[in-house]
Write a protein that holds these residues in place. Structure first.
Motif, PDB file in Angstrom:
ATOM      1  N   THR A  15       0.821  -1.206   0.000  1.00 31.20           N
ATOM      2  CA  THR A  15       0.000   0.000   0.000  1.00 31.20           C
ATOM      3  C   THR A  15       0.860   1.262   0.000  1.00 31.20           C
ATOM      4  N   GLU A  16       2.157   1.101   0.207  1.00 26.66           N
ATOM      5  CA  GLU A  16       3.070   2.249   0.211  1.00 26.66           C
ATOM      6  C   GLU A  16       3.275   2.722  -1.222  1.00 26.66           C
ATOM      7  N   SER A  17       3.094   4.019  -1.450  1.00 27.08           N
ATOM      8  CA  SER A  17       3.240   4.524  -2.814  1.00 27.08           C
ATOM      9  C   SER A  17       4.622   5.137  -3.002  1.00 27.08           C
ATOM     10  N   LEU A  18       5.149   4.956  -4.175  1.00 24.50           N
ATOM     11  CA  LEU A  18       6.453   5.513  -4.520  1.00 24.50           C
ATOM     12  C   LEU A  18       6.249   6.887  -5.144  1.00 24.50           C
ATOM     13  N   PRO A  19       7.242   7.755  -5.018  1.00 25.30           N
ATOM     14  CA  PRO A  19       7.092   9.065  -5.661  1.00 25.30           C
ATOM     15  C   PRO A  19       7.057   8.919  -7.185  1.00 25.30           C
ATOM     16  N   HIS A  20       6.426   9.874  -7.825  1.00 22.79           N
ATOM     17  CA  HIS A  20       6.346   9.892  -9.285  1.00 22.79           C
ATOM     18  C   HIS A  20       7.755  10.020  -9.873  1.00 22.79           C
ATOM     19  N   PRO A  21       8.022   9.418 -11.038  1.00 20.99           N
ATOM     20  CA  PRO A  21       9.358   9.522 -11.649  1.00 20.99           C
ATOM     21  C   PRO A  21       9.826  10.967 -11.877  1.00 20.99           C
ATOM     22  N   PHE A  22       8.886  11.930 -12.031  1.00 23.09           N
ATOM     23  CA  PHE A  22       9.273  13.326 -12.229  1.00 23.09           C
ATOM     24  C   PHE A  22       9.422  14.095 -10.916  1.00 23.09           C
ATOM     25  N   TYR A  23       9.101  13.460  -9.783  1.00 21.39           N
ATOM     26  CA  TYR A  23       9.150  14.143  -8.489  1.00 21.39           C
ATOM     27  C   TYR A  23      10.565  14.646  -8.192  1.00 21.39           C
ATOM     28  N   GLN A  24      10.671  15.944  -7.940  1.00 21.00           N
ATOM     29  CA  GLN A  24      11.939  16.615  -7.623  1.00 21.00           C
ATOM     30  C   GLN A  24      12.964  16.502  -8.763  1.00 21.00           C
ATOM     31  N   LYS A  25      12.509  16.354  -9.997  1.00 22.15           N
ATOM     32  CA  LYS A  25      13.395  16.236 -11.159  1.00 22.15           C
ATOM     33  C   LYS A  25      13.305  17.486 -12.020  1.00 22.15           C
ATOM     34  N   GLN A  26      14.408  17.802 -12.679  1.00 20.04           N
ATOM     35  CA  GLN A  26      14.502  18.944 -13.584  1.00 20.04           C
ATOM     36  C   GLN A  26      14.202  18.451 -15.002  1.00 20.04           C
ATOM     37  N   ILE A  27      13.240  19.109 -15.653  1.00 23.03           N
ATOM     38  CA  ILE A  27      12.770  18.655 -16.962  1.00 23.03           C
ATOM     39  C   ILE A  27      12.859  19.785 -17.985  1.00 23.03           C
ATOM     40  N   VAL A  28      13.338  19.442 -19.170  1.00 19.58           N
ATOM     41  CA  VAL A  28      13.472  20.390 -20.284  1.00 19.58           C
ATOM     42  C   VAL A  28      12.684  19.843 -21.465  1.00 19.58           C
ATOM     43  N   PHE A  29      11.947  20.716 -22.137  1.00 16.98           N
ATOM     44  CA  PHE A  29      11.242  20.344 -23.365  1.00 16.98           C
ATOM     45  C   PHE A  29      11.987  20.919 -24.558  1.00 16.98           C
ATOM     46  N   THR A  30      11.999  20.165 -25.649  1.00 15.99           N
ATOM     47  CA  THR A  30      12.554  20.663 -26.895  1.00 15.99           C
ATOM     48  C   THR A  30      11.641  20.213 -28.028  1.00 15.99           C
ATOM     49  N   GLY A  31      11.346  21.120 -28.937  1.00 16.62           N
ATOM     50  CA  GLY A  31      10.412  20.824 -30.020  1.00 16.62           C
ATOM     51  C   GLY A  31       8.984  20.978 -29.552  1.00 16.62           C
ATOM     52  N   ALA A  32       8.088  21.232 -30.478  1.00 19.17           N
ATOM     53  CA  ALA A  32       6.673  21.408 -30.147  1.00 19.17           C
ATOM     54  C   ALA A  32       6.033  20.053 -29.864  1.00 19.17           C
ATOM     55  N   LEU A  33       5.188  20.042 -28.856  1.00 21.41           N
ATOM     56  CA  LEU A  33       4.457  18.830 -28.521  1.00 21.41           C
ATOM     57  C   LEU A  33       3.230  18.718 -29.431  1.00 21.41           C
ATOM     58  N   ALA A  34       2.902  17.516 -29.841  1.00 20.57           N
ATOM     59  CA  ALA A  34       1.755  17.300 -30.729  1.00 20.57           C
ATOM     60  C   ALA A  34       0.440  17.238 -29.959  1.00 20.57           C
ATOM     61  N   THR A  35       0.502  16.889 -28.682  1.00 22.62           N
ATOM     62  CA  THR A  35      -0.717  16.608 -27.935  1.00 22.62           C
ATOM     63  C   THR A  35      -1.159  17.704 -26.978  1.00 22.62           C
ATOM     64  N   MET A  36      -0.283  18.659 -26.685  1.00 22.24           N
ATOM     65  CA  MET A  36      -0.625  19.723 -25.734  1.00 22.24           C
ATOM     66  C   MET A  36       0.336  20.893 -25.917  1.00 22.24           C
ATOM     67  N   THR A  37      -0.049  22.020 -25.353  1.00 25.33           N
ATOM     68  CA  THR A  37       0.831  23.186 -25.410  1.00 25.33           C
ATOM     69  C   THR A  37       1.958  23.011 -24.397  1.00 25.33           C
ATOM     70  N   ARG A  38       2.984  23.806 -24.538  1.00 28.13           N
ATOM     71  CA  ARG A  38       4.094  23.767 -23.584  1.00 28.13           C
ATOM     72  C   ARG A  38       3.608  24.142 -22.190  1.00 28.13           C
ATOM     73  N   SER A  39       2.668  25.081 -22.119  1.00 27.37           N
ATOM     74  CA  SER A  39       2.105  25.509 -20.838  1.00 27.37           C
ATOM     75  C   SER A  39       1.355  24.359 -20.158  1.00 27.37           C
ATOM     76  N   GLU A  40       0.567  23.620 -20.939  1.00 24.28           N
ATOM     77  CA  GLU A  40      -0.153  22.469 -20.384  1.00 24.28           C
ATOM     78  C   GLU A  40       0.827  21.391 -19.909  1.00 24.28           C
ATOM     79  N   ALA A  41       1.874  21.176 -20.677  1.00 26.67           N
ATOM     80  CA  ALA A  41       2.880  20.184 -20.299  1.00 26.67           C
ATOM     81  C   ALA A  41       3.588  20.612 -19.011  1.00 26.67           C
ATOM     82  N   ALA A  42       3.866  21.906 -18.876  1.00 27.65           N
ATOM     83  CA  ALA A  42       4.508  22.424 -17.662  1.00 27.65           C
ATOM     84  C   ALA A  42       3.623  22.175 -16.446  1.00 27.65           C
ATOM     85  N   LYS A  43       2.317  22.374 -16.596  1.00 35.78           N
ATOM     86  CA  LYS A  43       1.380  22.123 -15.493  1.00 35.78           C
ATOM     87  C   LYS A  43       1.402  20.649 -15.102  1.00 35.78           C
TER      88      LYS A  43
END
Length: 109
Positions: A15-43
């Motif tokens: 029942t113990e949950s692990l943190p999400h793979p992006f938790y406390q991680k630094q993420i960079v986007f490059t190129g336009a996303l096909a499925t969402m805006t950069r702002s939506e991806a940031a959220k």
């Protein structure tokens, strides 16, 4: 005869949950996303506990390649260069990013 070298095995609580793979991680986007805006991806990244960076640095954990990119971007080249120097950076395509953000986030306390 008893075995004094026996190991104690501890099982984790299912029942113990692990943190999400992006938790406390630094993420960079490059190129336009096909499925969402950069702002939506940031959220989405922030909802997973991650942080957005504008440029690839030694502190970058993930570089997300948008599906609408043309060739290899400067950010991707920089990430690959840092990886060749031993930095632990993961380059993900957009589909992998979408799969990761679909993982349930840890419950808010």
């Amino acid at each position: 005869m008893t075995n004094t070298d026996s190991l104690d095995i501890t099982f984790s609580d299912p029942t113990e949950s692990l943190p999400h793979p992006f938790y406390q991680k630094q993420i960079v986007f490059t190129g336009a996303l096909a499925t969402m805006t950069r702002s939506e991806a940031a959220k989405q990244v922030k909802a997973c506990g991650g942080f957005l960076q504008g440029a690839v640095t030694q502190q970058t954990d993930f570089v997300i390649l948008g599906d609408k990119r043309r060739g290899i971007s400067t950010k991707q080249r920089k990430a690959e260069q840092l990886m060749n120097y031993g930095e632990d950076i993961q380059i993900l395509i957009e589909d992998d990013f979408l799969w990761l953000i679909s993982i349930p986030k840890e419950a808010e306390e």
